[in-house]
Scaffold this motif. Sequence first.
Motif, PDB file in Angstrom:
ATOM      1  N   HIS A  84      45.974  13.995 -37.463  1.00 60.43           N
ATOM      2  CA  HIS A  84      44.849  14.918 -37.253  1.00 60.43           C
ATOM      3  C   HIS A  84      45.163  16.314 -37.768  1.00 60.43           C
ATOM      4  N   TYR A  85      46.409  16.716 -37.699  1.00 61.27           N
ATOM      5  CA  TYR A  85      46.801  18.053 -38.152  1.00 61.27           C
ATOM      6  C   TYR A  85      46.806  18.135 -39.681  1.00 61.27           C
ATOM      7  N   LEU A  86      47.250  17.067 -40.333  1.00 59.17           N
ATOM      8  CA  LEU A  86      47.306  17.026 -41.807  1.00 59.17           C
ATOM      9  C   LEU A  86      46.555  15.794 -42.300  1.00 59.17           C
ATOM     10  N   PRO A  87      45.229  15.785 -42.174  1.00 58.89           N
ATOM     11  CA  PRO A  87      44.457  14.579 -42.491  1.00 58.89           C
ATOM     12  C   PRO A  87      44.520  14.161 -43.955  1.00 58.89           C
ATOM     13  N   GLU A  88      44.745  15.124 -44.852  1.00 57.90           N
ATOM     14  CA  GLU A  88      44.756  14.807 -46.284  1.00 57.90           C
ATOM     15  C   GLU A  88      46.140  14.445 -46.804  1.00 57.90           C
ATOM     16  N   ALA A  89      47.167  14.644 -45.994  1.00 58.93           N
ATOM     17  CA  ALA A  89      48.539  14.408 -46.448  1.00 58.93           C
ATOM     18  C   ALA A  89      48.882  12.923 -46.408  1.00 58.93           C
ATOM     19  N   SER A  90      49.901  12.557 -47.154  1.00 57.72           N
ATOM     20  CA  SER A  90      50.424  11.194 -47.082  1.00 57.72           C
ATOM     21  C   SER A  90      51.346  11.083 -45.867  1.00 57.72           C
ATOM     22  N   ASN A  91      51.648   9.869 -45.477  1.00 59.50           N
ATOM     23  CA  ASN A  91      52.563   9.681 -44.349  1.00 59.50           C
ATOM     24  C   ASN A  91      53.930  10.310 -44.608  1.00 59.50           C
ATOM     25  N   PRO A  92      54.541  10.105 -45.786  1.00 60.86           N
ATOM     26  CA  PRO A  92      55.815  10.784 -46.037  1.00 60.86           C
ATOM     27  C   PRO A  92      55.700  12.302 -45.961  1.00 60.86           C
ATOM     28  N   GLU A  93      54.601  12.859 -46.453  1.00 59.73           N
ATOM     29  CA  GLU A  93      54.426  14.315 -46.388  1.00 59.73           C
ATOM     30  C   GLU A  93      54.348  14.800 -44.948  1.00 59.73           C
ATOM     31  N   ARG A  94      53.673  14.050 -44.105  1.00 55.51           N
ATOM     32  CA  ARG A  94      53.584  14.441 -42.693  1.00 55.51           C
ATOM     33  C   ARG A  94      54.958  14.436 -42.029  1.00 55.51           C
ATOM     34  N   VAL A  95      55.739  13.409 -42.312  1.00 53.68           N
ATOM     35  CA  VAL A  95      57.062  13.317 -41.702  1.00 53.68           C
ATOM     36  C   VAL A  95      57.979  14.420 -42.224  1.00 53.68           C
ATOM     37  N   VAL A  96      57.929  14.675 -43.514  1.00 56.23           N
ATOM     38  CA  VAL A  96      58.746  15.760 -44.073  1.00 56.23           C
ATOM     39  C   VAL A  96      58.357  17.100 -43.442  1.00 56.23           C
ATOM     40  N   THR A  97      57.075  17.332 -43.279  1.00 52.62           N
ATOM     41  CA  THR A  97      56.611  18.564 -42.620  1.00 52.62           C
ATOM     42  C   THR A  97      57.204  18.683 -41.222  1.00 52.62           C
ATOM     43  N   ALA A  98      57.194  17.580 -40.480  1.00 53.69           N
ATOM     44  CA  ALA A  98      57.703  17.582 -39.110  1.00 53.69           C
ATOM     45  C   ALA A  98      59.211  17.813 -39.069  1.00 53.69           C
ATOM     46  N   ILE A  99      59.940  17.152 -39.961  1.00 51.64           N
ATOM     47  CA  ILE A  99      61.393  17.326 -39.993  1.00 51.64           C
ATOM     48  C   ILE A  99      61.759  18.758 -40.371  1.00 51.64           C
ATOM     49  N   GLN A 100      61.075  19.290 -41.371  1.00 49.79           N
ATOM     50  CA  GLN A 100      61.388  20.650 -41.811  1.00 49.79           C
ATOM     51  C   GLN A 100      61.050  21.685 -40.738  1.00 49.79           C
ATOM     52  N   ALA A 101      60.004  21.450 -39.967  1.00 57.25           N
ATOM     53  CA  ALA A 101      59.666  22.358 -38.867  1.00 57.25           C
ATOM     54  C   ALA A 101      60.778  22.372 -37.827  1.00 57.25           C
ATOM     55  N   LEU A 102      61.320  21.200 -37.499  1.00 59.41           N
ATOM     56  CA  LEU A 102      62.434  21.133 -36.546  1.00 59.41           C
ATOM     57  C   LEU A 102      63.665  21.833 -37.111  1.00 59.41           C
ATOM     58  N   LYS A 103      63.989  21.574 -38.364  1.00 65.42           N
ATOM     59  CA  LYS A 103      65.175  22.194 -38.961  1.00 65.42           C
ATOM     60  C   LYS A 103      65.058  23.717 -38.966  1.00 65.42           C
ATOM     61  N   LEU A 104      63.857  24.231 -39.193  1.00 61.08           N
ATOM     62  CA  LEU A 104      63.646  25.682 -39.167  1.00 61.08           C
ATOM     63  C   LEU A 104      63.923  26.238 -37.776  1.00 61.08           C
ATOM     64  N   LEU A 105      63.433  25.564 -36.742  1.00 65.76           N
ATOM     65  CA  LEU A 105      63.686  26.016 -35.373  1.00 65.76           C
ATOM     66  C   LEU A 105      65.178  25.991 -35.048  1.00 65.76           C
ATOM     67  N   LEU A 106      65.858  24.954 -35.480  1.00 70.39           N
ATOM     68  CA  LEU A 106      67.289  24.855 -35.226  1.00 70.39           C
ATOM     69  C   LEU A 106      68.057  25.951 -35.960  1.00 70.39           C
ATOM     70  N   ASP A 107      67.682  26.185 -37.214  1.00 72.59           N
ATOM     71  CA  ASP A 107      68.333  27.245 -37.995  1.00 72.59           C
ATOM     72  C   ASP A 107      68.108  28.598 -37.350  1.00 72.59           C
ATOM     73  N   ASN A 108      66.873  28.872 -36.918  1.00 73.66           N
ATOM     74  CA  ASN A 108      66.565  30.151 -36.285  1.00 73.66           C
ATOM     75  C   ASN A 108      67.336  30.359 -34.980  1.00 73.66           C
ATOM     76  N   ALA A 109      67.628  29.259 -34.304  1.00 72.72           N
ATOM     77  CA  ALA A 109      68.365  29.336 -33.036  1.00 72.72           C
ATOM     78  C   ALA A 109      69.878  29.292 -33.231  1.00 72.72           C
ATOM     79  N   GLY A 110      70.298  29.057 -34.482  1.00 74.55           N
ATOM     80  CA  GLY A 110      71.740  28.954 -34.740  1.00 74.55           C
ATOM     81  C   GLY A 110      72.329  27.680 -34.202  1.00 74.55           C
ATOM     82  N   VAL A 111      71.563  26.589 -34.226  1.00 71.79           N
ATOM     83  CA  VAL A 111      72.035  25.293 -33.744  1.00 71.79           C
ATOM     84  C   VAL A 111      72.338  24.403 -34.947  1.00 71.79           C
ATOM     85  N   ALA A 112      73.572  23.963 -35.048  1.00 72.45           N
ATOM     86  CA  ALA A 112      73.965  23.079 -36.154  1.00 72.45           C
ATOM     87  C   ALA A 112      73.465  21.663 -35.891  1.00 72.45           C
ATOM     88  N   TRP A 113      73.202  20.935 -36.972  1.00 77.55           N
ATOM     89  CA  TRP A 113      72.710  19.568 -36.830  1.00 77.55           C
ATOM     90  C   TRP A 113      73.337  18.674 -37.864  1.00 77.55           C
TER      91      TRP A 113
END
Length: 273
Positions: free
Chosen positions: A243-272
Motif C-alpha cells: 500500500h505504501y509503494l503500490p507501483e514498486a516491484s516486490n524486490p524494490e519494496r524489500v530493498v526500500t525496507a532493508i535500506q530504511a533499517l540500515k539507515l536507522l542502525l547507522d544513525n544510532a551507531g549500531v553495527a550489523w
Amino acid sequence: MVKITCFADEISQELDEQLNVLEQEGVRYLELRGVWGKNVLDLTEEDKQLIKTKLQERGFRISSIGSPIGKYEITDNFTPQLEALDRAIAAAHFFETPYIRIFSFRTPSNKPVENYREDVLHRMYQLTKAAAKENIILLLENDSNLYGNTDDRCLEILDHCQSPHLRTAFDPGNYVMNHVIPMTAAYPKVSSYIDYIHVKDATTEPRHFVPAGLGDGQLVELIGELKQIGFSGFLSVEPHLTHYLPEASNPERVVTAIQALKLLLDNAGVAWE
C-alpha cells in the motif's frame, strides 16, 4: 552487533531471486516462509535439500522458520497444529536454527475474545512443551486478528507458559495496527521475553505499513534501547509495503525496507551483519 534477516518471500517465490536481492544489500540471513509457491511446512525433503545446498554454496543461513502455526481458528481441531509443529521442528533442525515463528489463534469475531482465554493458553502451553522436548524456541508474533494481538494478552500467554522455549518476536508495526504504542506501552511489559525483532513500522492514518522510521512504531527508540542493552540477535525485515509503494516491484519494496533499517542502525551507531 545485530543481525539483519528478512522474510525473503516478499522479494519473490524464486530462491535465486531472493538470494540475489539480499546479497545486493549485504544481508546473509533469511527467514524461511515461502519458496516456489510452497509454504515452508509443505516443502518436500528434496526441496529442503535443494535449498540447503544453494544456501551453503552462496553463504547464507536461515534465521528462523516462518511457520503459520497458530494462525488458525481456536475452534478448529488442535491435532493438525501439533502435526504442523512436528514438521516445523524437523525443518528447524535441518536448517540449523533454534527458532520457529508462531501465532496465538483466531477467536470468533461475534464473541468476546476472553471467552477463549483458557483454550488459547492450553494450546500455547502444549506447543511450548513440544518445542522444549526438541530444544526449539518458539517466537510468538503479536499479529492482528489473533488472541495475542495486544501487549496485555501477549504477556498473558508468555507468563502462563513461563518457558525459555516460548519467547516473543516483538513487532512494532503490528502493535501500531492494534492501537498499542510499541515502546511506551508494550515494550516495558514484554521486554524480558524478547528474543527477536520483526522490523515493521506503521502509521495510524492512513492505516498501513511503512518503512522503518517513517511511522508511529517508535523504531528509533527501539533501536536506541537495543543498543543500550547490547542486543545481538536478529532484526527481521518484513516489509508489507504494497500500500505504501503500490507501483514498486516486490524486490524494490524489500530493498526500500532493508535500506530504511540500515539507515536507522547507522544513525544510532549500531553495527550489523
